[in-house]
Motif scaffolding. Structure first.
Motif, PDB file in Angstrom:
ATOM      1  N   THR A 171      -1.176  16.531 -13.396  1.00  0.00           N
ATOM      2  CA  THR A 171       0.309  15.922 -13.958  1.00  0.00           C
ATOM      3  C   THR A 171       0.506  14.547 -13.761  1.00  0.00           C
ATOM      4  OG1 THR A 171       1.062  17.024 -11.852  1.00  0.00           O
ATOM      5  CG2 THR A 171       1.222  18.209 -14.105  1.00  0.00           C
ATOM      6  N   SER A 172      -0.478  13.748 -12.995  1.00  0.00           N
ATOM      7  CA  SER A 172      -0.279  12.465 -12.726  1.00  0.00           C
ATOM      8  C   SER A 172       0.060  11.662 -13.829  1.00  0.00           C
ATOM      9  CB  SER A 172      -1.424  11.848 -11.931  1.00  0.00           C
ATOM     10  OG  SER A 172      -1.532  12.723 -10.805  1.00  0.00           O
ATOM     11  N   THR A 173      -0.431  12.219 -15.080  1.00  0.00           N
ATOM     12  CA  THR A 173      -0.331  11.489 -16.429  1.00  0.00           C
ATOM     13  C   THR A 173       1.328  11.249 -16.635  1.00  0.00           C
ATOM     14  OG1 THR A 173      -0.150  13.770 -17.056  1.00  0.00           O
ATOM     15  CG2 THR A 173      -2.431  12.694 -17.407  1.00  0.00           C
ATOM     16  N   VAL A 174       2.160  11.967 -16.230  1.00  0.00           N
ATOM     17  CA  VAL A 174       3.686  11.991 -16.528  1.00  0.00           C
ATOM     18  C   VAL A 174       4.114  10.749 -15.490  1.00  0.00           C
ATOM     19  CG1 VAL A 174       5.754  13.145 -16.770  1.00  0.00           C
ATOM     20  CG2 VAL A 174       3.671  14.555 -16.762  1.00  0.00           C
ATOM     21  N   GLN A 175       3.472  10.430 -14.434  1.00  0.00           N
ATOM     22  CA  GLN A 175       4.034   9.165 -13.838  1.00  0.00           C
ATOM     23  C   GLN A 175       3.783   8.009 -14.824  1.00  0.00           C
ATOM     24  OE1 GLN A 175       1.678   7.801 -10.330  1.00  0.00           O
ATOM     25  NE2 GLN A 175       1.480   9.890  -9.616  1.00  0.00           N
ATOM     26  N   ILE A 176       2.602   7.844 -15.407  1.00  0.00           N
ATOM     27  CA  ILE A 176       2.373   7.006 -16.401  1.00  0.00           C
ATOM     28  C   ILE A 176       3.447   6.861 -17.676  1.00  0.00           C
ATOM     29  CG2 ILE A 176       0.613   5.518 -17.976  1.00  0.00           C
ATOM     30  CD1 ILE A 176       0.143   5.932 -14.869  1.00  0.00           C
ATOM     31  N   HIS A 209      -1.330  24.962 -12.326  1.00  0.00           N
ATOM     32  CA  HIS A 209      -0.277  24.105 -12.455  1.00  0.00           C
ATOM     33  C   HIS A 209       0.043  23.396 -11.298  1.00  0.00           C
ATOM     34  CE1 HIS A 209       0.554  27.771 -14.837  1.00  0.00           C
ATOM     35  NE2 HIS A 209       1.486  27.108 -15.537  1.00  0.00           N
ATOM     36  N   GLN A 210       0.753  22.273 -11.529  1.00  0.00           N
ATOM     37  CA  GLN A 210       0.981  21.075 -10.469  1.00  0.00           C
ATOM     38  C   GLN A 210       2.270  20.696 -10.709  1.00  0.00           C
ATOM     39  OE1 GLN A 210      -1.887  17.751 -11.074  1.00  0.00           O
ATOM     40  NE2 GLN A 210      -2.998  18.564  -9.689  1.00  0.00           N
ATOM     41  N   VAL A 211       2.875  20.294  -9.463  1.00  0.00           N
ATOM     42  CA  VAL A 211       4.143  19.461  -9.752  1.00  0.00           C
ATOM     43  C   VAL A 211       3.986  18.199  -9.258  1.00  0.00           C
ATOM     44  CG1 VAL A 211       5.348  20.537  -7.610  1.00  0.00           C
ATOM     45  CG2 VAL A 211       6.773  19.387  -9.246  1.00  0.00           C
ATOM     46  N   GLU A 212       4.303  17.307 -10.246  1.00  0.00           N
ATOM     47  CA  GLU A 212       4.030  15.663  -9.626  1.00  0.00           C
ATOM     48  C   GLU A 212       5.286  15.192  -9.064  1.00  0.00           C
ATOM     49  OE1 GLU A 212       1.056  14.634 -10.224  1.00  0.00           O
ATOM     50  OE2 GLU A 212       1.268  12.684  -9.847  1.00  0.00           O
ATOM     51  N   ALA A 213       5.330  14.347  -8.221  1.00  0.00           N
ATOM     52  CA  ALA A 213       6.276  13.505  -7.791  1.00  0.00           C
ATOM     53  C   ALA A 213       6.320  12.006  -7.758  1.00  0.00           C
ATOM     54  CB  ALA A 213       7.181  14.065  -6.557  1.00  0.00           C
ATOM     55  N   LEU A 214       7.204  11.412  -8.169  1.00  0.00           N
ATOM     56  CA  LEU A 214       7.051   9.902  -8.365  1.00  0.00           C
ATOM     57  C   LEU A 214       8.485   9.185  -8.121  1.00  0.00           C
ATOM     58  CD1 LEU A 214       5.512   7.258  -9.251  1.00  0.00           C
ATOM     59  CD2 LEU A 214       6.402   7.698 -11.476  1.00  0.00           C
ATOM     60  N   PHE A 249      -8.653   9.531  -0.381  1.00  0.00           N
ATOM     61  CA  PHE A 249      -8.801   8.579  -1.394  1.00  0.00           C
ATOM     62  C   PHE A 249      -8.560   9.284  -2.811  1.00  0.00           C
ATOM     63  CE2 PHE A 249     -10.858   6.539  -4.957  1.00  0.00           C
ATOM     64  CZ  PHE A 249     -10.425   5.332  -4.955  1.00  0.00           C
ATOM     65  N   PHE A 250      -7.622   8.484  -3.332  1.00  0.00           N
ATOM     66  CA  PHE A 250      -7.386   8.873  -4.853  1.00  0.00           C
ATOM     67  C   PHE A 250      -7.147   7.323  -5.444  1.00  0.00           C
ATOM     68  CE2 PHE A 250      -5.011  12.248  -2.848  1.00  0.00           C
ATOM     69  CZ  PHE A 250      -5.706  13.269  -3.573  1.00  0.00           C
ATOM     70  N   PRO A 251      -7.735   7.204  -6.613  1.00  0.00           N
ATOM     71  CA  PRO A 251      -7.588   5.706  -7.441  1.00  0.00           C
ATOM     72  C   PRO A 251      -6.358   5.252  -7.727  1.00  0.00           C
ATOM     73  CG  PRO A 251      -9.117   7.529  -8.581  1.00  0.00           C
ATOM     74  CD  PRO A 251      -8.317   8.154  -7.631  1.00  0.00           C
ATOM     75  N   PHE A 252      -5.275   6.152  -7.652  1.00  0.00           N
ATOM     76  CA  PHE A 252      -4.121   5.476  -8.422  1.00  0.00           C
ATOM     77  C   PHE A 252      -3.282   5.268  -7.247  1.00  0.00           C
ATOM     78  CE2 PHE A 252      -3.270  10.028  -8.073  1.00  0.00           C
ATOM     79  CZ  PHE A 252      -4.439  10.737  -8.600  1.00  0.00           C
ATOM     80  N   THR A 253      -3.688   5.639  -5.837  1.00  0.00           N
ATOM     81  CA  THR A 253      -2.608   5.063  -4.712  1.00  0.00           C
ATOM     82  C   THR A 253      -3.302   4.646  -3.682  1.00  0.00           C
ATOM     83  OG1 THR A 253      -3.199   7.558  -4.041  1.00  0.00           O
ATOM     84  CG2 THR A 253      -0.910   7.290  -4.803  1.00  0.00           C
ATOM     85  N   GLY A 284      -2.055  16.213  -3.022  1.00  0.00           N
ATOM     86  CA  GLY A 284      -2.680  14.753  -2.675  1.00  0.00           C
ATOM     87  C   GLY A 284      -1.266  13.704  -2.981  1.00  0.00           C
ATOM     88  N   ALA A 285      -1.429  12.873  -2.245  1.00  0.00           N
ATOM     89  CA  ALA A 285      -0.192  11.979  -2.170  1.00  0.00           C
ATOM     90  C   ALA A 285      -0.524  10.315  -1.999  1.00  0.00           C
ATOM     91  CB  ALA A 285       0.759  12.198  -1.114  1.00  0.00           C
ATOM     92  N   GLY A 286       0.515   9.372  -1.853  1.00  0.00           N
ATOM     93  CA  GLY A 286       0.111   8.257  -1.533  1.00  0.00           C
ATOM     94  C   GLY A 286       1.009   7.040  -1.906  1.00  0.00           C
ATOM     95  N   MET A 287       0.977   6.012  -1.655  1.00  0.00           N
ATOM     96  CA  MET A 287       1.654   4.855  -2.281  1.00  0.00           C
ATOM     97  C   MET A 287       1.054   4.311  -3.504  1.00  0.00           C
ATOM     98  SD  MET A 287       4.044   4.821   0.135  1.00  0.00           S
ATOM     99  CE  MET A 287       5.041   3.524  -0.242  1.00  0.00           C
TER     100      MET A 287
HETATM  101  N1  DAH Z   1      -3.466  14.096  -9.265  1.00  0.00           N
HETATM  102  C1  DAH Z   1      -4.168  14.460  -8.042  1.00  0.00           C
HETATM  103  C2  DAH Z   1      -4.922  15.674  -8.033  1.00  0.00           C
HETATM  104  O1  DAH Z   1      -4.833  16.403  -9.129  1.00  0.00           O
HETATM  105  C3  DAH Z   1      -3.089  14.994  -7.008  1.00  0.00           C
HETATM  106  C4  DAH Z   1      -2.357  13.741  -6.557  1.00  0.00           C
HETATM  107  C5  DAH Z   1      -2.743  12.869  -5.668  1.00  0.00           C
HETATM  108  C6  DAH Z   1      -0.999  13.386  -7.261  1.00  0.00           C
HETATM  109  C7  DAH Z   1      -2.070  11.633  -5.163  1.00  0.00           C
HETATM  110  C8  DAH Z   1      -0.431  12.020  -6.835  1.00  0.00           C
HETATM  111  C9  DAH Z   1      -0.870  11.320  -5.708  1.00  0.00           C
HETATM  112  O2  DAH Z   1       0.504  11.716  -7.201  1.00  0.00           O
HETATM  113  O3  DAH Z   1      -0.199  10.253  -5.560  1.00  0.00           O
HETATM  114  O4  DAH Z   1      -5.612  16.005  -7.215  1.00  0.00           O
END
Ligand code: DAH
Length: 344
Positions: A171-176, A209-214, A249-253, A284-287
């Motif tokens: 659901t990180s797509t929705v951040q974008i 299902h995921q819930v994304e937070a931004l 590690f995540f590429p987007f944080t 997962g999480a991050g800045m």
């Molecule tokens: N999208 C990641 C996953 O599917 C989870 C995630 C990691 C979401 C870091 C985030 C983030 O928004 O900052 O594994």
């Protein structure tokens, strides 16, 4: 005396058949079976018979009594039915009959949990955002700073459609999509379906299902992220449930972390559910990585933000003590019916 008894039964039969309503039936019953009835009188007079005749006559009195009782019962039903049927409209309603119940639908456990999660974040001032299930490389990977050779882009991991689009794997797509459309400050969650080319097993499903937070604003720090997470854990699972983050590690944080909560089953002591670690992984999480901001034209010198993604199945399984993720997708009515009362 025998003759008297026969006559009594004949008389009772005709009196009973003449009854028109429940009241008549009651009176006739008192007359023939009551304490002062002739039948009881005959019992008293058994003594007058020679001893050897008494048992047979006693039996006869009892049989007569049974017959009268049966006739009364039948007549009682008949007059009651007649009374119902002659009421207005020809068809009466028996208010004492049990009603016809229609079974009521309920929400799926994943829906119940998703709504609970929504409520927790809405109470913290988040808004709910949505994005499409069918996405493109840009929103699922490129804009999320995912290199072209990243393994998650593989056919073995992500479902691609014939036209080159894909089923979102996160659901990180929705951040974008949100950052493309709205300037900061941003504070959203986005619950939704994700797809990955995973074999179903107790902890995997190709649809989940995921819930994304931004959150993006001036001065947002890692402390805001950990605090939001611990608030969420204690509202969702109980005040004494703790949380922690571990480097990842995540590429987007940057930095990136994995989020754990203290085991809701053993309280952190170690058990089978937490694999004796005392902690449960939540997501997962991050800045938000400055590269992500750059792609979207947000100045990372002014704005910072955090993001995280939680697995909804994981939360539902912990809350409802469901041992196998596949149970959530089989939709066996015997399982679903257990959640009936929880709709709103
Ligand atoms: N999208 C990641 C996953 O599917 C989870 C995630 C990691 C979401 C870091 C985030 C983030 O928004 O900052 O594994």
């Amino acid at each position: 005396m025998r003759e008297q008894l026969n006559e009594l039964v004949r008389q009772a039969e005709s009196d009973i058949l003449a009854c028109q309503n429940p009241n008549d039936v009651m009176n006739v019953k008192a007359q023939y079976l009551g304490k002062k009835s002739l039948l009881n009188g005959l019992f008293a007079r058994l003594r007058e018979l020679p001893p050897e005749e008494r048992p047979a006559f006693g039996n006869q009195i009892n049989e007569s009594r049974n017959r009268i009782e049966a006739l009364l019962e039948a007549q009682s039903t008949k007059v009651k039915e007649a009374a119902w049927n002659t009421r207005e409209g020809g068809k009466a309603t028996d208010m004492s009959m049990p009603g016809i119940t229609s079974s009521r639908g309920g929400f799926h456990p994943l829906t119940i949990i998703r709504r609970e999660i929504d409520d927790v974040f809405l109470s913290m001032g988040f808004e709910i955002a949505e994005g499409p299930d069918i996405e493109d490389d840009f929103h699922n990977f490129d804009a999320l700073n995912t290199p072209a050779d990243h393994p998650s882009r593989n056919l073995a991991d992500t479902f691609y459609l014939e036209d080159g689009s894909l089923l979102r794997s996160q659901t990180s797509t929705v951040q974008i999509r949100v950052m493309e459309s709205y300037p900061p400050p941003i504070r959203i969650i986005s619950p939704g379906r994700c797809y990955r080319n995973d074999k179903p097993d107790p902890s995997h499903s190709p649809v989940f299902h995921q819930v994304e937070a931004l959150v993006v604003d001036k001065g947002i720090s890692l402390a805001d992220m950990t605090d939001t997470l611990s608030q969420f854990a204690s509202i969702m699972f109980g005040a004494n449930v703790g949380s922690r983050i571990r480097p990842h590690f995540f590429p987007f944080t940057e930095p990136s972390a994995e989020m754990d909560i203290s085991c809701v089953v053993c309280g952190g002591a170690g058990c089978r559910v937490c694999k004796h670690s005392g902690w449960l992984e939540m997501g997962g999480a991050g800045m938000v990585d400055p590269n992500v901001f750059k792609t979207l034209g947000i100045d990372s010198e002014i704005y910072t933000g955090f993001a995280f993604g939680l697995g909804i199945e994981r939360i539902a399984m912990l809350k409802y003590n469901i041992p196998d993720m596949r149970i959530l997708f089989e939709n066996d009515l015997r399982m679903l019916r257990q959640f009936k009362g929880e709709s709103r």
